[in-house]
Design a protein around this motif. Structure first.
Motif, PDB file in Angstrom:
ATOM      1  N   VAL A 281       0.887  -1.168   0.000  1.00  0.00           N
ATOM      2  CA  VAL A 281       0.000   0.000   0.000  1.00  0.00           C
ATOM      3  C   VAL A 281       0.918   1.209   0.000  1.00  0.00           C
ATOM      4  N   MET A 282       0.789   2.046  -1.009  1.00  0.00           N
ATOM      5  CA  MET A 282       1.663   3.210  -1.120  1.00  0.00           C
ATOM      6  C   MET A 282       0.891   4.482  -0.808  1.00  0.00           C
ATOM      7  N   ILE A 283       1.575   5.433  -0.210  1.00  0.00           N
ATOM      8  CA  ILE A 283       1.013   6.746   0.114  1.00  0.00           C
ATOM      9  C   ILE A 283       1.832   7.776  -0.635  1.00  0.00           C
TER      10      ILE A 283
END
Length: 69
Positions: free
Chosen positions: A64-66
């Motif tokens: 999960v990338m921000i």
């Protein structure tokens, strides 16, 4: 049915857009909270998807990338 994914969110199909190859499925998992998935047209047909049908949005991801601007 049992799945290994921990994130299975129960909801209802709010919108279904069938294209030539894919289908865009909008699932409302809580009032005002929606998840959109793109699946194959044949999968949508096999699952008998239609607006109002109760389904599970199953999320399985290794990352999960921000991001920010």
């Amino acid at each position: 049915m049992e799945v290994s994914a921990r994130n299975a969110l129960k909801g209802n199909v709010k919108a279904l857009v069938i294209g030539a190859v894919n289908a865009e499925v909008t699932v409302e998992v809580a009032p005002g909270i929606e998840i959109v998935a793109v699946i194959t047209k044949s999968s949508a047909e096999r699952l008998g998807l239609a607006e109002g049908k109760e389904v599970y949005a199953v999320v399985k991801a290794s990352d999960v990338m921000i991001a920010t601007d």
